[in-house]
Design a protein around this motif. Structure first.
Motif, mmCIF file in Angstrom:
data_model
loop_
_atom_site.group_PDB
_atom_site.id
_atom_site.type_symbol
_atom_site.label_atom_id
_atom_site.label_comp_id
_atom_site.label_asym_id
_atom_site.label_seq_id
_atom_site.Cartn_x
_atom_site.Cartn_y
_atom_site.Cartn_z
ATOM 1 N N ARG A 1 96.416 -31.756 77.861
ATOM 2 C CA ARG A 1 95.864 -30.405 77.801
ATOM 3 C C ARG A 1 94.463 -30.421 77.194
ATOM 4 N N GLU A 2 94.271 -31.206 76.152
ATOM 5 C CA GLU A 2 92.955 -31.304 75.517
ATOM 6 C C GLU A 2 91.903 -31.816 76.498
ATOM 7 N N ALA A 3 92.301 -32.750 77.356
ATOM 8 C CA ALA A 3 91.375 -33.284 78.369
ATOM 9 C C ALA A 3 90.970 -32.184 79.350
ATOM 10 N N GLN A 4 91.932 -31.345 79.735
ATOM 11 C CA GLN A 4 91.640 -30.223 80.638
ATOM 12 C C GLN A 4 90.701 -29.225 79.976
ATOM 13 N N VAL A 5 90.964 -28.933 78.707
ATOM 14 C CA VAL A 5 90.137 -27.972 77.961
ATOM 15 C C VAL A 5 88.717 -28.495 77.812
ATOM 16 N N ARG A 6 88.575 -29.808 77.555
ATOM 17 C CA ARG A 6 87.231 -30.399 77.435
ATOM 18 C C ARG A 6 86.450 -30.266 78.734
ATOM 19 N N LYS A 7 87.145 -30.458 79.854
ATOM 20 C CA LYS A 7 86.490 -30.290 81.164
ATOM 21 C C LYS A 7 86.011 -28.846 81.341
ATOM 22 N N LEU A 8 86.876 -27.913 80.929
ATOM 23 C CA LEU A 8 86.515 -26.494 81.021
ATOM 24 C C LEU A 8 85.316 -26.192 80.127
ATOM 25 N N ASP A 9 85.346 -26.668 78.878
ATOM 26 C CA ASP A 9 84.254 -26.414 77.935
ATOM 27 C C ASP A 9 82.942 -27.014 78.432
ATOM 28 N N THR A 10 83.012 -28.213 79.000
ATOM 29 C CA THR A 10 81.805 -28.868 79.546
ATOM 30 C C THR A 10 81.242 -28.054 80.702
ATOM 31 N N LEU A 11 82.149 -27.558 81.552
ATOM 32 C CA LEU A 11 81.734 -26.746 82.700
ATOM 33 C C LEU A 11 81.071 -25.452 82.232
ATOM 34 N N ILE A 12 81.712 -24.754 81.283
ATOM 35 C CA ILE A 12 81.167 -23.485 80.760
ATOM 36 C C ILE A 12 79.805 -23.728 80.128
ATOM 37 N N ASP A 13 79.702 -24.792 79.326
ATOM 38 C CA ASP A 13 78.449 -25.119 78.647
ATOM 39 C C ASP A 13 77.325 -25.360 79.651
ATOM 40 N N SER A 14 77.623 -26.100 80.702
ATOM 41 C CA SER A 14 76.597 -26.416 81.708
ATOM 42 C C SER A 14 76.193 -25.162 82.489
ATOM 43 N N ILE A 15 77.168 -24.306 82.797
ATOM 44 C CA ILE A 15 76.874 -23.066 83.549
ATOM 45 C C ILE A 15 75.986 -22.144 82.719
ATOM 46 N N ILE A 16 76.328 -21.970 81.441
ATOM 47 C CA ILE A 16 75.550 -21.079 80.575
ATOM 48 C C ILE A 16 74.142 -21.630 80.352
ATOM 49 N N LYS A 17 74.028 -22.928 80.163
ATOM 50 C CA LYS A 17 72.695 -23.549 79.987
ATOM 51 C C LYS A 17 71.842 -23.350 81.232
ATOM 52 N N GLU A 18 72.469 -23.474 82.406
ATOM 53 C CA GLU A 18 71.740 -23.275 83.660
ATOM 54 C C GLU A 18 71.288 -21.824 83.800
ATOM 55 N N GLU A 19 72.157 -20.887 83.421
ATOM 56 C CA GLU A 19 71.802 -19.472 83.469
ATOM 57 C C GLU A 19 70.655 -19.160 82.521
ATOM 58 N N MET A 20 70.679 -19.765 81.344
ATOM 59 C CA MET A 20 69.597 -19.569 80.377
ATOM 60 C C MET A 20 68.283 -20.135 80.902
ATOM 61 N N ARG A 21 68.352 -21.295 81.574
ATOM 62 C CA ARG A 21 67.144 -21.915 82.149
ATOM 63 C C ARG A 21 66.522 -21.002 83.197
ATOM 64 N N LYS A 22 67.383 -20.449 84.073
ATOM 65 C CA LYS A 22 66.899 -19.538 85.123
ATOM 66 C C LYS A 22 66.275 -18.281 84.503
ATOM 67 N N LYS A 23 66.918 -17.793 83.453
ATOM 68 C CA LYS A 23 66.444 -16.581 82.792
ATOM 69 C C LYS A 23 65.065 -16.798 82.157
ATOM 70 N N LYS A 24 64.896 -17.962 81.522
ATOM 71 C CA LYS A 24 63.610 -18.280 80.881
ATOM 72 C C LYS A 24 62.499 -18.445 81.910
ATOM 73 N N GLU A 25 62.841 -19.044 83.018
ATOM 74 C CA GLU A 25 61.845 -19.210 84.100
ATOM 75 C C GLU A 25 61.405 -17.851 84.619
ATOM 76 N N LYS A 26 62.365 -16.969 84.796
ATOM 77 C CA LYS A 26 62.066 -15.625 85.290
ATOM 78 C C LYS A 26 61.230 -14.846 84.270
ATOM 79 N N GLU A 27 61.576 -14.968 82.988
ATOM 80 C CA GLU A 27 60.842 -14.254 81.935
ATOM 81 C C GLU A 27 59.423 -14.807 81.788
ATOM 82 N N ALA A 28 59.260 -16.110 82.069
ATOM 83 C CA ALA A 28 57.923 -16.721 81.986
ATOM 84 C C ALA A 28 57.001 -16.165 83.061
#
Length: 407
Positions: A232-259
Protein backbone atom coordinates in the motif's frame (compact mmCIF):
# COMPACT_ATOMS: atom_id res chain seq x y z
CA UNK A 1 -34.86 46.56 70.00
CA UNK A 2 -37.08 48.12 67.34
CA UNK A 3 -39.80 46.06 65.57
CA UNK A 4 -40.85 46.66 61.99
CA UNK A 5 -44.57 47.48 61.79
CA UNK A 6 -46.67 44.82 60.09
CA UNK A 7 -47.82 47.25 57.42
CA UNK A 8 -44.17 47.69 56.40
CA UNK A 9 -42.95 44.14 57.07
CA UNK A 10 -45.16 42.41 54.50
CA UNK A 11 -44.32 44.67 51.52
CA UNK A 12 -40.61 44.43 52.45
CA UNK A 13 -40.79 40.64 52.62
CA UNK A 14 -42.51 40.51 49.22
CA UNK A 15 -39.94 42.89 47.72
CA UNK A 16 -37.04 40.74 48.97
CA UNK A 17 -38.77 37.64 47.61
CA UNK A 18 -39.21 39.09 44.13
CA UNK A 19 -35.59 40.29 44.05
CA UNK A 20 -34.47 36.78 44.93
CA UNK A 21 -36.89 35.37 42.35
CA UNK A 22 -35.36 37.55 39.61
CA UNK A 23 -31.86 36.46 40.66
CA UNK A 24 -32.94 32.83 40.56
CA UNK A 25 -34.56 33.39 37.16
CA UNK A 26 -31.30 34.74 35.70
CA UNK A 27 -29.36 31.86 37.28
CA UNK A 28 -31.89 29.36 35.90
CA UNK A 29 -31.62 30.92 32.41
CA UNK A 30 -27.83 30.57 32.52
CA UNK A 31 -28.17 26.94 33.63
CA UNK A 32 -30.74 26.29 30.91
CA UNK A 33 -28.37 27.67 28.26
CA UNK A 34 -25.53 25.51 29.60
CA UNK A 35 -27.81 22.44 29.68
CA UNK A 36 -28.98 23.11 26.10
CA UNK A 37 -25.36 23.31 24.91
CA UNK A 38 -24.54 19.98 26.56
CA UNK A 39 -27.68 18.37 25.12
CA UNK A 40 -26.73 19.55 21.61
CA UNK A 41 -23.18 18.23 22.07
CA UNK A 42 -24.60 14.92 23.31
CA UNK A 43 -26.83 14.62 20.23
CA UNK A 44 -23.82 15.42 18.01
CA UNK A 45 -21.70 12.73 19.68
CA UNK A 46 -24.52 10.18 19.31
CA UNK A 47 -24.66 10.96 15.57
CA UNK A 48 -20.86 10.46 15.29
CA UNK A 49 -21.09 7.13 17.14
CA UNK A 50 -23.96 5.96 14.91
CA UNK A 51 -21.97 7.00 11.82
CA UNK A 52 -18.87 5.07 12.98
CA UNK A 53 -20.98 2.01 13.82
CA UNK A 54 -22.63 2.11 10.40
CA UNK A 55 -19.21 2.25 8.73
CA UNK A 56 -18.05 -0.62 10.98
CA UNK A 57 -21.08 -2.68 9.97
CA UNK A 58 -20.31 -2.15 6.28
CA UNK A 59 -16.70 -3.30 6.77
CA UNK A 60 -17.86 -6.40 8.69
CA UNK A 61 -19.63 -7.84 5.66
CA UNK A 62 -16.46 -9.84 5.03
CA UNK A 63 -15.54 -12.45 7.64
CA UNK A 64 -11.86 -11.48 7.89
CA UNK A 65 -10.97 -8.78 10.44
CA UNK A 66 -9.41 -5.67 8.88
CA UNK A 67 -7.54 -2.59 10.08
CA UNK A 68 -10.44 -0.42 8.87
CA UNK A 69 -12.69 -2.19 11.40
CA UNK A 70 -10.25 -1.34 14.18
CA UNK A 71 -10.27 2.32 13.04
CA UNK A 72 -14.08 2.43 12.95
CA UNK A 73 -14.22 0.88 16.43
CA UNK A 74 -11.62 3.35 17.72
CA UNK A 75 -13.75 6.22 16.40
CA UNK A 76 -16.87 4.78 18.07
CA UNK A 77 -14.97 4.33 21.35
CA UNK A 78 -13.68 7.92 21.26
CA UNK A 79 -17.25 9.11 20.67
CA UNK A 80 -18.57 6.98 23.54
CA UNK A 81 -15.90 8.37 25.89
CA UNK A 82 -16.78 11.95 24.93
CA UNK A 83 -20.49 11.16 25.36
CA UNK A 84 -19.95 9.76 28.88
CA UNK A 85 -17.95 12.86 29.87
CA UNK A 86 -20.80 15.07 28.63
CA UNK A 87 -23.38 13.02 30.57
CA UNK A 88 -21.25 13.33 33.72
CA UNK A 89 -21.10 17.11 33.24
CA UNK A 90 -24.89 17.20 32.82
CA UNK A 91 -25.29 15.19 36.03
CA UNK A 92 -23.08 17.74 37.81
CA UNK A 93 -25.24 20.60 36.49
CA UNK A 94 -28.40 18.76 37.54
CA UNK A 95 -26.99 18.25 41.05
CA UNK A 96 -26.38 22.01 41.28
CA UNK A 97 -29.91 22.73 40.09
CA UNK A 98 -31.32 20.27 42.64
CA UNK A 99 -29.47 21.98 45.49
CA UNK A 100 -30.61 25.40 44.22
CA UNK A 101 -34.25 24.31 43.87
CA UNK A 102 -34.24 22.66 47.32
CA UNK A 103 -32.90 25.82 48.97
CA UNK A 104 -35.48 27.99 47.16
CA UNK A 105 -38.33 25.66 48.17
CA UNK A 106 -37.22 25.81 51.83
CA UNK A 107 -36.92 29.62 51.65
CA UNK A 108 -40.34 29.97 49.99
CA UNK A 109 -41.97 27.70 52.54
CA UNK A 110 -40.47 29.81 55.36
CA UNK A 111 -41.54 33.10 53.74
CA UNK A 112 -45.02 31.78 53.06
CA UNK A 113 -45.42 30.74 56.70
CA UNK A 114 -44.39 34.22 57.86
CA UNK A 115 -46.85 35.87 55.45
CA UNK A 116 -49.69 33.62 56.56
CA UNK A 117 -48.86 34.18 60.24
CA UNK A 118 -48.84 37.97 59.73
CA UNK A 119 -52.07 37.85 57.75
CA UNK A 120 -53.71 35.69 60.43
CA UNK A 121 -52.67 38.14 63.15
CA UNK A 122 -54.05 41.02 61.07
CA UNK A 123 -57.43 39.29 60.65
CA UNK A 124 -57.55 38.37 64.34
CA UNK A 125 -56.72 41.94 65.42
CA UNK A 126 -59.26 43.33 62.97
CA UNK A 127 -62.04 41.03 64.22
CA UNK A 128 -61.28 41.96 67.83
CA UNK A 129 -61.08 45.67 67.27
CA UNK A 130 -63.94 46.31 64.87
CA UNK A 131 -66.88 44.22 63.58
CA UNK A 132 -69.43 45.25 60.94
CA UNK A 133 -71.68 47.06 63.48
CA UNK A 134 -68.73 48.87 65.01
CA UNK A 135 -67.61 50.02 61.54
CA UNK A 136 -71.01 51.59 60.95
CA UNK A 137 -70.90 53.26 64.33
CA UNK A 138 -67.36 54.45 63.54
CA UNK A 139 -68.68 56.13 60.37
CA UNK A 140 -71.86 57.65 61.95
CA UNK A 141 -69.81 59.06 64.83
CA UNK A 142 -68.09 61.44 62.42
CA UNK A 143 -68.26 65.10 63.49
CA UNK A 144 -68.29 66.44 59.94
CA UNK A 145 -68.80 65.37 56.36
CA UNK A 146 -65.08 65.71 55.70
CA UNK A 147 -64.30 63.41 58.65
CA UNK A 148 -66.88 60.92 57.34
CA UNK A 149 -65.23 60.92 53.92
CA UNK A 150 -61.78 60.35 55.44
CA UNK A 151 -63.04 57.45 57.61
CA UNK A 152 -64.71 55.83 54.59
CA UNK A 153 -61.46 56.16 52.64
CA UNK A 154 -59.50 54.57 55.53
CA UNK A 155 -61.86 51.57 55.73
CA UNK A 156 -61.69 51.10 51.95
CA UNK A 157 -57.88 51.17 51.92
CA UNK A 158 -57.76 48.74 54.84
CA UNK A 159 -60.07 46.29 53.02
CA UNK A 160 -58.09 46.59 49.76
CA UNK A 161 -54.81 46.05 51.65
CA UNK A 162 -56.13 42.78 53.08
CA UNK A 163 -57.27 41.62 49.62
CA UNK A 164 -53.91 42.59 48.10
CA UNK A 165 -51.98 40.67 50.76
CA UNK A 166 -54.13 37.59 50.17
CA UNK A 167 -53.43 37.83 46.43
CA UNK A 168 -49.68 38.03 47.10
CA UNK A 169 -49.92 34.96 49.32
CA UNK A 170 -51.69 33.13 46.47
CA UNK A 171 -48.94 34.19 44.05
CA UNK A 172 -46.21 32.87 46.34
CA UNK A 173 -48.14 29.61 46.79
CA UNK A 174 -48.30 29.22 42.99
CA UNK A 175 -44.59 29.96 42.65
CA UNK A 176 -43.84 27.46 45.38
CA UNK A 177 -45.90 24.84 43.53
CA UNK A 178 -43.98 25.49 40.29
CA UNK A 179 -40.64 25.34 42.10
CA UNK A 180 -41.56 21.98 43.65
CA UNK A 181 -42.62 20.73 40.20
CA UNK A 182 -39.29 21.88 38.75
CA UNK A 183 -37.47 20.16 41.62
CA UNK A 184 -39.22 16.89 40.80
CA UNK A 185 -38.34 17.33 37.10
CA UNK A 186 -34.67 17.74 38.01
CA UNK A 187 -34.79 14.58 40.13
CA UNK A 188 -36.30 12.65 37.20
CA UNK A 189 -33.68 14.14 34.84
CA UNK A 190 -30.86 13.04 37.12
CA UNK A 191 -32.29 9.50 37.29
CA UNK A 192 -32.51 9.41 33.48
CA UNK A 193 -28.92 10.66 33.05
CA UNK A 194 -27.58 8.15 35.57
CA UNK A 195 -29.36 5.32 33.72
CA UNK A 196 -27.94 6.56 30.40
CA UNK A 197 -24.42 6.75 31.85
CA UNK A 198 -24.65 3.14 33.05
CA UNK A 199 -25.87 2.05 29.60
CA UNK A 200 -23.11 3.96 27.76
CA UNK A 201 -20.44 2.61 30.12
CA UNK A 202 -21.65 -0.90 29.28
CA UNK A 203 -21.52 -0.17 25.52
CA UNK A 204 -18.04 1.34 25.91
CA UNK A 205 -16.80 -1.79 27.70
CA UNK A 206 -18.21 -3.98 24.91
CA UNK A 207 -16.57 -1.83 22.20
CA UNK A 208 -13.20 -1.94 23.96
CA UNK A 209 -13.40 -5.72 24.29
CA UNK A 210 -14.33 -6.04 20.61
CA UNK A 211 -11.43 -3.79 19.59
CA UNK A 212 -8.98 -5.80 21.72
CA UNK A 213 -10.26 -8.98 20.08
CA UNK A 214 -9.81 -7.49 16.58
CA UNK A 215 -6.28 -6.28 17.38
CA UNK A 216 -5.35 -9.71 18.72
CA UNK A 217 -6.61 -11.34 15.51
CA UNK A 218 -4.74 -8.85 13.33
CA UNK A 219 -1.50 -9.37 15.25
CA UNK A 220 -1.80 -13.09 14.56
CA UNK A 221 -1.61 -12.16 10.84
CA UNK A 222 1.32 -9.77 11.31
CA UNK A 223 3.48 -11.09 8.47
CA UNK A 224 0.67 -10.97 5.93
CA UNK A 225 -0.56 -7.53 7.03
CA UNK A 226 2.89 -5.94 7.04
CA UNK A 227 3.35 -7.15 3.49
CA UNK A 228 0.05 -5.47 2.57
CA UNK A 229 1.17 -2.28 4.34
CA UNK A 230 4.41 -2.16 2.28
CA UNK A 231 2.44 -2.77 -0.92
CA UNK A 232 0.00 0.00 0.00
CA UNK A 233 2.84 2.40 0.83
CA UNK A 234 4.32 1.78 -2.63
CA UNK A 235 0.97 2.67 -4.23
CA UNK A 236 0.67 5.82 -2.11
CA UNK A 237 4.21 6.90 -3.06
CA UNK A 238 3.30 6.55 -6.74
CA UNK A 239 0.21 8.68 -6.14
CA UNK A 240 2.19 11.32 -4.21
CA UNK A 241 4.86 11.46 -6.94
CA UNK A 242 2.16 11.85 -9.58
CA UNK A 243 0.36 14.63 -7.65
CA UNK A 244 3.65 16.42 -6.99
CA UNK A 245 4.64 16.35 -10.66
CA UNK A 246 1.18 17.50 -11.83
CA UNK A 247 1.10 20.44 -9.40
CA UNK A 248 4.68 21.47 -10.28
CA UNK A 249 3.75 21.40 -13.97
CA UNK A 250 0.65 23.51 -13.32
CA UNK A 251 2.75 26.02 -11.38
CA UNK A 252 5.29 26.17 -14.24
CA UNK A 253 2.52 26.90 -16.76
CA UNK A 254 1.03 29.52 -14.46
CA UNK A 255 4.37 31.31 -14.04
CA UNK A 256 4.97 31.33 -17.78
CA UNK A 257 1.54 32.83 -18.35
CA UNK A 258 2.05 35.45 -15.61
CA UNK A 259 5.45 36.36 -17.10
CA UNK A 260 3.70 37.21 -20.37
CA UNK A 261 0.48 38.93 -19.25
CA UNK A 262 0.99 39.45 -15.52
CA UNK A 263 -0.91 38.01 -12.58
CA UNK A 264 -4.66 38.47 -12.90
CA UNK A 265 -6.68 40.02 -10.02
CA UNK A 266 -9.02 37.02 -10.25
CA UNK A 267 -6.23 34.66 -9.12
CA UNK A 268 -5.72 36.73 -5.95
CA UNK A 269 -9.47 36.84 -5.31
CA UNK A 270 -9.78 33.03 -5.60
CA UNK A 271 -6.68 32.40 -3.43
CA UNK A 272 -7.81 34.83 -0.72
CA UNK A 273 -11.34 33.39 -0.69
CA UNK A 274 -9.93 29.87 -0.27
CA UNK A 275 -7.54 30.99 2.50
CA UNK A 276 -10.45 32.48 4.49
CA UNK A 277 -11.99 29.00 4.68
CA UNK A 278 -9.30 27.68 7.02
CA UNK A 279 -10.99 25.99 9.97
CA UNK A 280 -14.45 26.20 8.42
CA UNK A 281 -14.03 24.31 5.14
CA UNK A 282 -16.73 21.94 3.97
CA UNK A 283 -15.86 18.25 4.34
CA UNK A 284 -15.27 16.55 0.95
CA UNK A 285 -17.84 13.89 1.99
CA UNK A 286 -21.06 14.45 3.93
CA UNK A 287 -20.44 11.54 6.34
CA UNK A 288 -17.46 9.83 7.90
CA UNK A 289 -14.44 10.34 10.15
CA UNK A 290 -10.71 10.88 9.73
CA UNK A 291 -9.21 7.39 9.81
CA UNK A 292 -5.61 8.44 9.09
CA UNK A 293 -4.21 11.85 9.96
CA UNK A 294 -1.67 14.04 8.18
CA UNK A 295 2.07 13.44 8.62
CA UNK A 296 3.98 10.49 10.07
CA UNK A 297 1.82 8.37 12.41
CA UNK A 298 1.97 5.03 14.18
CA UNK A 299 0.04 2.16 12.62
CA UNK A 300 -3.15 1.54 14.68
CA UNK A 301 -2.17 -2.11 15.30
CA UNK A 302 1.60 -2.41 14.79
CA UNK A 303 3.27 0.29 16.88
CA UNK A 304 6.68 -0.37 15.32
CA UNK A 305 5.35 0.62 11.88
CA UNK A 306 5.30 4.33 10.90
CA UNK A 307 3.08 5.55 8.07
CA UNK A 308 3.43 8.87 6.28
CA UNK A 309 0.35 10.59 4.89
CA UNK A 310 0.36 13.72 2.70
CA UNK A 311 -3.31 14.33 3.42
CA UNK A 312 -6.05 12.74 5.49
CA UNK A 313 -7.97 9.52 4.88
CA UNK A 314 -11.70 9.74 5.54
CA UNK A 315 -13.67 6.53 6.07
CA UNK A 316 -17.24 6.96 4.93
CA UNK A 317 -20.37 5.12 3.76
CA UNK A 318 -20.56 2.86 0.74
CA UNK A 319 -21.69 4.88 -2.30
CA UNK A 320 -20.73 8.21 -0.67
CA UNK A 321 -20.17 11.10 -3.10
CA UNK A 322 -17.01 13.22 -3.02
CA UNK A 323 -17.80 16.93 -3.42
CA UNK A 324 -15.80 20.05 -4.20
CA UNK A 325 -14.91 21.98 -1.02
CA UNK A 326 -14.52 25.35 -2.76
CA UNK A 327 -14.98 26.95 -6.16
CA UNK A 328 -12.14 25.96 -8.49
CA UNK A 329 -11.05 24.49 -11.82
CA UNK A 330 -10.37 20.80 -12.49
CA UNK A 331 -6.68 20.54 -13.41
CA UNK A 332 -6.41 16.85 -14.15
CA UNK A 333 -7.86 13.38 -13.64
CA UNK A 334 -5.31 10.61 -13.15
CA UNK A 335 -5.29 6.92 -12.34
CA UNK A 336 -2.89 5.01 -10.09
CA UNK A 337 -3.17 1.22 -9.68
CA UNK A 338 -4.65 0.48 -6.25
CA UNK A 339 -5.68 4.11 -5.69
CA UNK A 340 -8.34 4.22 -8.41
CA UNK A 341 -8.98 7.69 -9.88
CA UNK A 342 -7.63 10.99 -8.57
CA UNK A 343 -9.03 14.47 -9.28
CA UNK A 344 -6.99 17.66 -8.69
CA UNK A 345 -8.81 21.00 -8.42
CA UNK A 346 -7.04 24.37 -8.58
CA UNK A 347 -8.15 27.31 -6.36
CA UNK A 348 -5.70 30.07 -7.33
CA UNK A 349 -2.49 29.31 -5.39
CA UNK A 350 -4.16 26.35 -3.65
CA UNK A 351 -4.99 22.82 -4.81
CA UNK A 352 -7.30 20.15 -3.40
CA UNK A 353 -6.80 16.47 -4.21
CA UNK A 354 -9.54 13.79 -4.14
CA UNK A 355 -8.13 10.27 -4.49
CA UNK A 356 -9.56 6.73 -4.45
CA UNK A 357 -12.59 7.60 -6.56
CA UNK A 358 -14.72 5.68 -9.00
CA UNK A 359 -17.35 6.97 -11.45
CA UNK A 360 -15.75 10.43 -11.76
CA UNK A 361 -18.31 12.85 -13.25
CA UNK A 362 -16.05 15.87 -14.00
CA UNK A 363 -13.59 16.66 -16.79
CA UNK A 364 -10.29 18.64 -16.94
CA UNK A 365 -10.82 22.37 -17.46
CA UNK A 366 -14.33 22.37 -15.96
CA UNK A 367 -15.06 24.98 -13.26
CA UNK A 368 -16.64 23.50 -10.14
CA UNK A 369 -18.69 25.34 -7.56
CA UNK A 370 -18.99 24.72 -3.84
CA UNK A 371 -20.52 21.25 -3.15
CA UNK A 372 -20.44 20.16 -6.81
CA UNK A 373 -20.18 16.38 -7.18
CA UNK A 374 -16.77 15.04 -8.27
CA UNK A 375 -17.25 11.27 -8.13
CA UNK A 376 -18.09 8.30 -5.91
CA UNK A 377 -15.66 7.09 -3.26
CA UNK A 378 -14.34 3.62 -4.07
CA UNK A 379 -15.29 0.64 -1.85
CA UNK A 380 -12.72 -2.18 -1.69
CA UNK A 381 -13.27 -5.95 -1.37
CA UNK A 382 -13.28 -5.68 2.46
CA UNK A 383 -16.15 -3.17 2.41
CA UNK A 384 -13.87 -0.21 3.26
CA UNK A 385 -14.92 3.09 1.66
CA UNK A 386 -12.13 5.64 2.17
CA UNK A 387 -11.33 8.95 0.51
CA UNK A 388 -7.79 10.36 0.40
CA UNK A 389 -8.04 14.17 0.63
CA UNK A 390 -5.14 16.59 0.32
CA UNK A 391 -4.63 20.37 0.43
CA UNK A 392 -1.63 22.06 -1.21
CA UNK A 393 -0.42 25.65 -1.46
CA UNK A 394 1.81 25.81 -4.51
CA UNK A 395 4.25 22.90 -3.88
CA UNK A 396 3.74 22.78 -0.10
CA UNK A 397 1.59 20.05 1.48
CA UNK A 398 -0.81 21.33 4.17
CA UNK A 399 -2.65 19.50 6.95
CA UNK A 400 -6.27 19.23 5.70
CA UNK A 401 -7.58 18.64 9.23
CA UNK A 402 -6.68 22.22 10.18
CA UNK A 403 -8.80 23.44 7.24
CA UNK A 404 -11.91 21.31 7.71
CA UNK A 405 -14.71 22.50 9.98
CA UNK A 406 -15.01 20.70 13.30
CA UNK A 407 -17.84 18.20 13.50
Amino acid sequence: MQFIPRTIFLPLLLLVFFILSDTHFLYAQKKKKSRTEYENQRKNELQKIESAQKILKETQQEKEVTVSQVKALAEAIAGQERLIRLIQKEIKITDGELRESESIVIALQGDLKKLKDEYGKMIYTSSKSMNQKQRLMFLFASNSFNQLRMRMKYLKQYTESRKSQMMEIDKIQNMLGKEIEELNDRKNEKSRLLAQEIMEQKKLSQSRNQKDHFVKELKSMESKLKKEIRFREAQVRKLDTLIDSIIKEEMRKKKEKEAKIGRTPEADVISNAFAKNKGSMLWPVANGFISKEFGVREHPVFRDVKIENNGVDIQTYKGEVARCVHKGKVVTIASVPGMEQTVIVEHGDYYTVYANLQNVVVKPGVTLNFKDEIGTVFTDKNGKTELQFQVWKDKNKLDPQSWLMKK
